[in-house]
Design an enzyme around this catalytic site. Structure first.
Site, short mmCIF file in Angstrom:
data_model
loop_
_atom_site.label_atom_id
_atom_site.label_comp_id
_atom_site.label_asym_id
_atom_site.label_seq_id
_atom_site.Cartn_x
_atom_site.Cartn_y
_atom_site.Cartn_z
N SER A 48 0.87 -1.19 0.00
CA SER A 48 0.00 0.00 0.00
C SER A 48 0.90 1.23 0.00
O SER A 48 2.09 1.13 0.35
CB SER A 48 -0.84 0.00 1.29
OG SER A 48 -1.47 1.25 1.50
N TYR B 155 -2.17 -1.22 10.45
CA TYR B 155 -2.13 -1.32 8.98
C TYR B 155 -0.79 -0.81 8.44
O TYR B 155 -0.15 -1.45 7.62
CB TYR B 155 -3.30 -0.52 8.39
CG TYR B 155 -3.51 -0.69 6.91
CD1 TYR B 155 -4.25 -1.77 6.41
CD2 TYR B 155 -2.99 0.23 6.00
CE1 TYR B 155 -4.45 -1.92 5.04
CE2 TYR B 155 -3.18 0.08 4.64
CZ TYR B 155 -3.92 -1.00 4.16
OH TYR B 155 -4.11 -1.14 2.80
P1 NAD Z 1 -11.47 -6.03 -0.04
O1 NAD Z 1 -12.07 -6.00 1.33
O2 NAD Z 1 -12.37 -5.96 -1.23
O3 NAD Z 1 -10.56 -7.33 -0.20
C1 NAD Z 1 -9.92 -7.95 0.86
C2 NAD Z 1 -9.92 -9.42 0.56
O4 NAD Z 1 -9.28 -10.10 1.64
C3 NAD Z 1 -11.34 -9.98 0.45
O5 NAD Z 1 -11.38 -10.92 -0.60
C4 NAD Z 1 -11.53 -10.66 1.79
O6 NAD Z 1 -12.44 -11.73 1.71
C5 NAD Z 1 -10.12 -11.14 2.05
N1 NAD Z 1 -9.87 -11.47 3.43
C6 NAD Z 1 -10.10 -10.73 4.55
N2 NAD Z 1 -9.78 -11.44 5.65
C7 NAD Z 1 -9.32 -12.63 5.23
C8 NAD Z 1 -8.87 -13.80 5.89
N3 NAD Z 1 -8.82 -13.89 7.23
N4 NAD Z 1 -8.50 -14.86 5.13
C9 NAD Z 1 -8.57 -14.81 3.78
N5 NAD Z 1 -9.01 -13.73 3.10
C10 NAD Z 1 -9.39 -12.67 3.83
O7 NAD Z 1 -10.39 -4.88 -0.07
P2 NAD Z 1 -9.36 -4.43 -1.22
O8 NAD Z 1 -9.45 -2.98 -1.22
O9 NAD Z 1 -9.55 -5.18 -2.47
O10 NAD Z 1 -7.96 -4.82 -0.54
C11 NAD Z 1 -7.10 -5.83 -1.04
C12 NAD Z 1 -5.67 -5.55 -0.61
O11 NAD Z 1 -5.25 -4.31 -1.19
C13 NAD Z 1 -5.49 -5.39 0.90
O12 NAD Z 1 -4.26 -5.99 1.30
C14 NAD Z 1 -5.44 -3.88 1.08
O13 NAD Z 1 -4.71 -3.52 2.22
C15 NAD Z 1 -4.73 -3.48 -0.20
N6 NAD Z 1 -4.94 -2.07 -0.57
C16 NAD Z 1 -6.19 -1.59 -0.86
C17 NAD Z 1 -6.34 -0.25 -1.21
C18 NAD Z 1 -7.69 0.37 -1.58
O14 NAD Z 1 -7.78 1.59 -1.71
N7 NAD Z 1 -8.73 -0.41 -1.80
C19 NAD Z 1 -5.21 0.58 -1.26
C20 NAD Z 1 -3.96 0.05 -0.95
C21 NAD Z 1 -3.84 -1.28 -0.61
#
Ligand code: NAD
Length: 257
Positions: free
Chosen positions: A139, A152
């Site tokens: 991130s 985080y």
């Molecule tokens: P999201 O909530 O749509 O996806 C998160 C995923 O992780 C989901 O599929 C969820 O089911 C899974 N998950 C959660 N707990 C879990 C567990 N215990 N075991 C297995 N799977 C689990 O969110 P996202 O925005 O798609 O985030 C995905 C990644 O990208 C994360 O690591 C997040 O930190 C990172 N990220 C997101 C953003 C953003 O703006 N959306 C920015 C930077 C980084």
């Protein structure tokens, strides 16, 4: 080099960025393993949908990334992988003195330790097959900090460190390890926050996006899951064979500030 015939495991891929990355890898011909902690019909249907749409093999394997043994079992049950995308992640926002201990533990386990366990389980198979890509979804918070996001930010900085160590331990092999550092990405989760934020600030949609959500993203545009997926695909390409141990920001200039 084509990734058709390669197998990719994407943790936390029944929504958002994980699903977007899995789609781009499937589009390019990889067999994909989707994952989350749930075991619902719709989770398996997502994998079936990718298989039909792209004519590739796709499976959904339930495994809870907060548990070390389940992280390792995911890799075993998939029969190993050529491409490992560590994407599962959760968030909690609170000042440090009030930060719930169980949230700290869960965020460190899911956002950081899971990547250690899956990498440990996946590397021997990559070595046997003579090729591998480890792609960690960190991130902008792996490179910079914000208040109230102690767990985080600590976990994502940890992911960047783990990525560097993985790269050094595989440096002389045809295996690379890199971290993608997205800024704000428009996932269903983020989209769902827009109406409430509009109410909270008494602003219209565009104003909320520009001045509240994307306040730190100079481009004033969200990154997309397709852009994250396309970057993962690049990291799998021959052009990226010497790209290892580094971070790629997709953050509209956030970390240039
Ligand atoms: P999201 O909530 O749509 O996806 C998160 C995923 O992780 C989901 O599929 C969820 O089911 C899974 N998950 C959660 N707990 C879990 C567990 N215990 N075991 C297995 N799977 C689990 O969110 P996202 O925005 O798609 O985030 C995905 C990644 O990208 C994360 O690591 C997040 O930190 C990172 N990220 C997101 C953003 C953003 O703006 N959306 C920015 C930077 C980084």
């Amino acid at each position: 080099m084509s990734i058709s015939g390669k197998t990719a495991i994407v943790t936390g891929s029944n929504s958002g960025i994980g699903l977007g990355v899995a789609r781009e890898l499937a589009r390019a011909g990889a067999a994909v393993v989707l994952n989350s902690f749930t075991d619902r019909e719709e989770d398996h249907a997502l994998a079936d949908g990718l298989a039909r749409e792209f004519g590739i093999a796709a499976r959904y394997i339930q495994a809870d990334m907060s548990k070390a043994e389940e992280c390792r079992a995911l890799v075993d049950r998939a029969g190993g992988c050529d491409i490992l995308v560590n994407n599962a992640g959760i968030q909690h926002v609170a000042p440090i003195p009030e930060f719930p201990v169980e949230k700290w533990d869960a965020i460190l386990a899911i956002n950081l330790s899971s990547a250690f366990h899956t990498t440990a389980a996946a590397l021997p198979g990559m070595r046997d097959r003579g090729w591998g890509r480890v792609i960690n979804i960190a991130s902008a918070h792996g490179l910079t900090a914000s208040p109230y996001k102690a767990a985080y930010v600590a976990a994502k900085h940890g992911v960047v460190g783990l990525t560097k160590v993985t790269a050094l331990e595989t440096a002389e092999e045809p295996i690379t390890a890199n971290a993608i550092c997205p800024g704000y990405v428009l996932t269903p989760l983020v989209e769902a926050q827009i109406p409430d934020t509009m109410k909270e600030y008494g602003m219209g949609r565009e104003e909320v996006i520009r001045n509240v959500m994307l306040q730190r993203q100079p481009s004033k545009e969200f990154a997309t899951v397709e852009q994250i997926g396309g970057t993962a695909l690049y990291l799998c390409s021959e052009a990226a064979a010497q790209v290892t141990g580094t971070t790629i920001s997709i953050d509209g200039g956030w970390t240039a500030l």
